[in-house]
Design a protein around this motif. Structure first.
Motif, PDB file in Angstrom:
ATOM      1  N   ILE A  19       1.096  -1.595   0.122  1.00 46.93           N
ATOM      2  CA  ILE A  19       0.046   0.080  -0.280  1.00 46.93           C
ATOM      3  C   ILE A  19       0.936   1.119   0.273  1.00 46.93           C
ATOM      4  O   ILE A  19       0.330   2.593  -0.447  1.00 46.93           O
ATOM      5  CB  ILE A  19      -0.743   0.086   1.124  1.00 46.93           C
ATOM      6  CG1 ILE A  19      -2.111  -0.897   1.725  1.00 46.93           C
ATOM      7  CG2 ILE A  19      -1.583   1.847   1.558  1.00 46.93           C
ATOM      8  CD1 ILE A  19      -2.758  -0.818   0.157  1.00 46.93           C
ATOM      9  N   SER A  20       1.887   1.340   0.982  1.00 47.59           N
ATOM     10  CA  SER A  20       2.461   2.764   1.108  1.00 47.59           C
ATOM     11  C   SER A  20       3.496   2.607  -0.277  1.00 47.59           C
ATOM     12  O   SER A  20       3.556   3.454  -0.667  1.00 47.59           O
ATOM     13  CB  SER A  20       3.878   2.024   2.119  1.00 47.59           C
ATOM     14  OG  SER A  20       4.732   3.036   2.148  1.00 47.59           O
ATOM     15  N   ALA A  21       4.379   1.971  -1.256  1.00 48.29           N
ATOM     16  CA  ALA A  21       4.475   1.505  -2.624  1.00 48.29           C
ATOM     17  C   ALA A  21       3.839   2.166  -3.453  1.00 48.29           C
ATOM     18  O   ALA A  21       4.556   2.985  -4.642  1.00 48.29           O
ATOM     19  CB  ALA A  21       4.966   0.288  -2.802  1.00 48.29           C
ATOM     20  N   HIS A  22       2.548   2.169  -2.977  1.00 47.45           N
ATOM     21  CA  HIS A  22       1.533   1.977  -4.182  1.00 47.45           C
ATOM     22  C   HIS A  22       0.903   3.464  -4.218  1.00 47.45           C
ATOM     23  O   HIS A  22      -0.586   3.278  -4.741  1.00 47.45           O
ATOM     24  CB  HIS A  22       0.935   0.466  -4.957  1.00 47.45           C
ATOM     25  CG  HIS A  22       1.095  -0.163  -5.337  1.00 47.45           C
ATOM     26  ND1 HIS A  22       1.964  -1.129  -4.939  1.00 47.45           N
ATOM     27  CD2 HIS A  22       2.156  -0.236  -6.559  1.00 47.45           C
ATOM     28  CE1 HIS A  22       2.741  -2.216  -5.681  1.00 47.45           C
ATOM     29  NE2 HIS A  22       2.306  -1.277  -7.034  1.00 47.45           N
ATOM     30  N   ALA A  23       0.993   3.800  -3.409  1.00 47.31           N
ATOM     31  CA  ALA A  23       0.202   5.155  -2.389  1.00 47.31           C
ATOM     32  C   ALA A  23      -0.109   5.811  -3.280  1.00 47.31           C
ATOM     33  O   ALA A  23      -0.795   6.033  -4.247  1.00 47.31           O
ATOM     34  CB  ALA A  23       0.859   5.357  -1.043  1.00 47.31           C
ATOM     35  N   GLU A  24       1.173   6.571  -4.562  1.00 42.82           N
ATOM     36  CA  GLU A  24       0.915   7.088  -5.455  1.00 42.82           C
ATOM     37  C   GLU A  24       0.417   6.715  -6.393  1.00 42.82           C
ATOM     38  O   GLU A  24      -0.506   7.986  -7.294  1.00 42.82           O
ATOM     39  CB  GLU A  24       1.847   8.311  -6.311  1.00 42.82           C
ATOM     40  CG  GLU A  24       2.654   8.884  -5.483  1.00 42.82           C
ATOM     41  CD  GLU A  24       3.994   9.522  -5.474  1.00 42.82           C
ATOM     42  OE1 GLU A  24       3.858  10.060  -6.558  1.00 42.82           O
ATOM     43  OE2 GLU A  24       4.582  10.352  -4.010  1.00 42.82           O
ATOM     44  N   ASP A  35     -11.840  11.596  -6.202  1.00 45.04           N
ATOM     45  CA  ASP A  35     -11.692  12.899  -5.867  1.00 45.04           C
ATOM     46  C   ASP A  35      -9.802  12.832  -4.874  1.00 45.04           C
ATOM     47  O   ASP A  35      -9.569  13.838  -5.071  1.00 45.04           O
ATOM     48  CB  ASP A  35     -12.233  13.008  -4.453  1.00 45.04           C
ATOM     49  CG  ASP A  35     -12.144  12.458  -3.442  1.00 45.04           C
ATOM     50  OD1 ASP A  35     -11.536  11.604  -3.168  1.00 45.04           O
ATOM     51  OD2 ASP A  35     -12.607  12.687  -2.090  1.00 45.04           O
ATOM     52  N   GLY A  36      -8.718  11.325  -6.058  1.00 50.60           N
ATOM     53  CA  GLY A  36      -7.987  11.556  -5.634  1.00 50.60           C
ATOM     54  C   GLY A  36      -7.443  11.436  -4.388  1.00 50.60           C
ATOM     55  O   GLY A  36      -5.577  11.669  -3.942  1.00 50.60           O
ATOM     56  N   ASP A  37      -8.241  10.623  -2.976  1.00 56.41           N
ATOM     57  CA  ASP A  37      -7.259  10.824  -2.149  1.00 56.41           C
ATOM     58  C   ASP A  37      -6.929   9.278  -1.324  1.00 56.41           C
ATOM     59  O   ASP A  37      -6.619   9.138  -0.248  1.00 56.41           O
ATOM     60  CB  ASP A  37      -7.681  11.494  -0.575  1.00 56.41           C
ATOM     61  CG  ASP A  37      -9.348  11.417  -0.627  1.00 56.41           C
ATOM     62  OD1 ASP A  37     -10.066  10.305  -1.047  1.00 56.41           O
ATOM     63  OD2 ASP A  37     -10.122  12.031  -0.533  1.00 56.41           O
ATOM     64  N   HIS A  38      -7.362   8.576  -1.823  1.00 57.13           N
ATOM     65  CA  HIS A  38      -7.322   7.361  -1.671  1.00 57.13           C
ATOM     66  C   HIS A  38      -6.325   6.188  -1.043  1.00 57.13           C
ATOM     67  O   HIS A  38      -5.814   5.942   0.053  1.00 57.13           O
ATOM     68  CB  HIS A  38      -8.042   5.915  -3.308  1.00 57.13           C
ATOM     69  CG  HIS A  38      -8.539   4.881  -2.947  1.00 57.13           C
ATOM     70  ND1 HIS A  38      -8.744   4.545  -1.821  1.00 57.13           N
ATOM     71  CD2 HIS A  38      -7.533   3.486  -2.311  1.00 57.13           C
ATOM     72  CE1 HIS A  38      -8.973   2.732  -1.491  1.00 57.13           C
ATOM     73  NE2 HIS A  38      -8.308   2.399  -2.320  1.00 57.13           N
ATOM     74  N   GLY A  39      -4.845   6.429  -1.778  1.00 59.34           N
ATOM     75  CA  GLY A  39      -3.848   6.075  -1.704  1.00 59.34           C
ATOM     76  C   GLY A  39      -2.920   7.171  -0.908  1.00 59.34           C
ATOM     77  O   GLY A  39      -2.753   5.849   0.088  1.00 59.34           O
ATOM     78  N   LEU A  40      -3.770   7.941  -0.023  1.00 59.68           N
ATOM     79  CA  LEU A  40      -3.090   8.751   1.457  1.00 59.68           C
ATOM     80  C   LEU A  40      -4.090   8.711   2.353  1.00 59.68           C
ATOM     81  O   LEU A  40      -3.986   8.164   3.154  1.00 59.68           O
ATOM     82  CB  LEU A  40      -3.571  10.189   1.051  1.00 59.68           C
ATOM     83  CG  LEU A  40      -3.041  11.270   0.065  1.00 59.68           C
ATOM     84  CD1 LEU A  40      -3.643  12.316  -0.874  1.00 59.68           C
ATOM     85  CD2 LEU A  40      -1.166  11.160   0.711  1.00 59.68           C
TER      86      LEU A  40
END
Lengths: 200, 332
Positions: A19-24, A35-40
């Motif tokens: 999850i951390s590696a693919h957050a962006e 809304d572009g916040d899923h990774g965060l």
């Protein structure tokens, strides 16, 4: 043989790492659809999970998974916190301490049922259910590659029109991009497969 | 991105701390910033608790105080708060007459409030779902209409009813009545920029607008070429009044709320008010109450929403009742 503490730690670390590696990447997928916040959001949840890592891995597998789920529910917020948390909690509740492939399939069914009820969603709505469903099916086929099935299922959400989730407001404009939640779910499944390698 | 922030990670905490300090006569920030509650509670009163993603200020924390909410739970930017926040808020403000949750119809909010209510044991809770956005066509294949600026009207009117001593069932019924009488529609002139994302949520050409936009910049009915205030007001008022009429709530007297999304000057909001009011009166609706300003924002998005509530005598009286919150105060 039960999944021991070392294995549980490896499982948790593998999930958090992916999850951390693919957050962006997750955030970019979500930006096109939601809304572009899923990774965060996912990263915030699993960071909270990691802050209790040792307490979690000290518990037997079913309890450990439920604790991961509760932590996600209480820290991520939005729809994804509840949905991913619910999936972990339901799967954990259904798992024995020494799961076989058949047990894993039953746990996946439990996760699917819980997510369907909570999200009032169904297959084909362009959500993580479109990964969990095919994974449950793959788990019942001894020859199936579960990780590959999960990744392919997430890719397949690109062709769907969103019925649930913020992407649903895009209506036909939602076709063409993958669902971020489906991609997250697939990444988590792949991480679990690699950490559990010898038992799959 | 050019914003008056330090780092995206600390925006919410610093904003809440500033808010609580600026309005310490009215509100108190809960432990771990899980909620904002009234500084002084009224025992025996139904407690109103709302909450939602941040970035819509003053909604919801700005409406905590006498005559409106008892507590509000702020989530991350555009992300609903979590069940533990709602449970902590309920515990902090429970006056023994039950808790009424006021929930905007967005999936995240609905699921988190549902979960909080399921996990609450030994506390009586009810919920009112606000779904006033006419831009979303209702169908069995959608989540239904979004809850947007009409939430302010629900929180104000039900807050006044709770203050006068209405019980939990009456407050809930009134909330549903106000929601049924309320419709909104928004238009965006520019996108908003979520601090953590650092770039605009969507792209609009210089001469384009998004008609029916939601409060996170999510799409609405259609993208169109920008015209002018009169044309936009006509489109929006028509959609709102047709919808109210279609559900049998055609107003004789109405409340008109012109709500700025955060990036539009008040001067333009009054131009929109002027245009919308004329449109309403041309259709035989008398505007008897008005509110113009930034109440349910979408960070720095330019644009506005119009909200119309068909007012009956009781609702009008409750709207007029004393309110003393950081963002809304009159009658004191």
């Amino acid at each position: 043989m039960p999944v021991d503490e070392t294995k549980r730690r490896a499982l948790l670390d593998a999930i958090v790492e992916t999850i951390s590696a693919h957050a962006e990447e997750l955030t970019e997928i979500d930006a096109a659809q939601g809304d572009g916040d899923h990774g965060l959001n996912m990263k915030r949840g699993f960071t909270a999970v990691m802050s209790k890592r040792e307490a979690i891995v000290a518990k037997p597998l079913p309890e450990a998974m439920q604790e991961v789920g509760r932590t996600l529910v209480m820290t991520v917020g939005g729809a994804s916190g509840v949905i991913f948390g619910t999936a972990f909690m339901a799967a954990g509740k259904a798992l024995p301490e020494d799961p076989t492939r058949a047990d894993a399939a039953a746990a996946m069914d439990a996760a699917v049922a819980a997510v369907r009820a909570r999200g009032k969603a169904d297959f084909g709505h362009k959500t993580m259910l479109d990964v969990l469903g095919p994974v449950a099916k793959a788990l019942r086929d001894p020859a199936a590659d579960i990780a590959a099935a999960a990744l392919a299922a997430a890719e397949a959400t690109a062709g769907m029109q969103a019925i649930r989730g913020r992407a649903s407001f895009l209506a036909e404009r939602s076709v063409g991009g993958m669902d971020a939640g489906a991609r997250s779910a697939a990444l988590i499944i792949v991480a679990i497969c690699s950490a559990m390698g010898d038992r799959a | 991105m050019k914003k008056l922030i330090n780092v995206p990670e600390s925006v919410l905490a610093e904003s809440l701390d500033g808010f609580a300090a600026a309005h310490s006569d009215l509100v108190t920030l809960g432990e771990e910033r899980k909620f904002v509650r009234r500084a002084r509670l009224t025992p025996g009163k139904v407690a109103l608790v709302s909450g939602g993603g941040s970035g819509h200020e003053p909604l919801h924390a700005g409406f905590v105080g006498h005559g409106m909410l008892d507590a509000a739970c702020p989530g991350q930017v555009f992300t609903s708060p979590t069940p533990d926040q709602m449970m902590a808020a309920a515990e902090a403000v429970d006056g023994g007459a039950g808790i009424l949750f006021i929930v905007k119809n967005y999936e995240g909010d609905v699921m988190n409030f549902d979960m909080a209510r399921e996990m609450e044991t030994g506390r009586t809770t009810e919920a009112v779902l606000v779904d006033d956005d006419v831009a979303v066509e209702v169908s069995t294949f959608s989540n239904g209409r979004r809850g947007v600026a009409g939430t302010v009207v629900v929180e104000k009117i039900v807050g006044a009813a709770a203050e006068r001593g209405d019980d939990l069932a009456a407050c809930r019924a009134l909330g549903e009545r106000v929601n049924k009488a309320t419709r909104s529609m928004g238009v965006a002139l520019t996108s908003c920029t979520v601090p953590a994302a650092g770039k605009p949520t969507f792209q609009l050409a210089d001469d384009e607008i998004e008609i029916g936009v939601g409060i996170h910049g999510e799409p609405g009915r259609r993208r169109a070429k920008h015209s002018n205030a009169d044309t936009l007001a006509q489109d929006m008022v028509t959609a709102i009044l047709d919808d109210l009429a279609g559900s049998g709530s055609a107003p004789g007297s109405a409340l008109l709320l012109v709500n700025g999304f955060g990036g539009t000057p008040l001067m333009e909001l009054y131009v929109m008010y002027h245009a919308a009011r004329a449109q309403m009166e041309a259709r035989g609706v008398t505007v008897v109450r008005s509110l113009v300003g930034n109440y349910v924002t979408s960070l720095d998005m330019a644009g506005c929403s119009l909200t119309v509530t068909a007012l009956d005598t009781e609702m009008a009286a409750l709207w007029d009742a004393t309110v003393h919150t950081p963002a809304l105060r009159w009658g004191i």
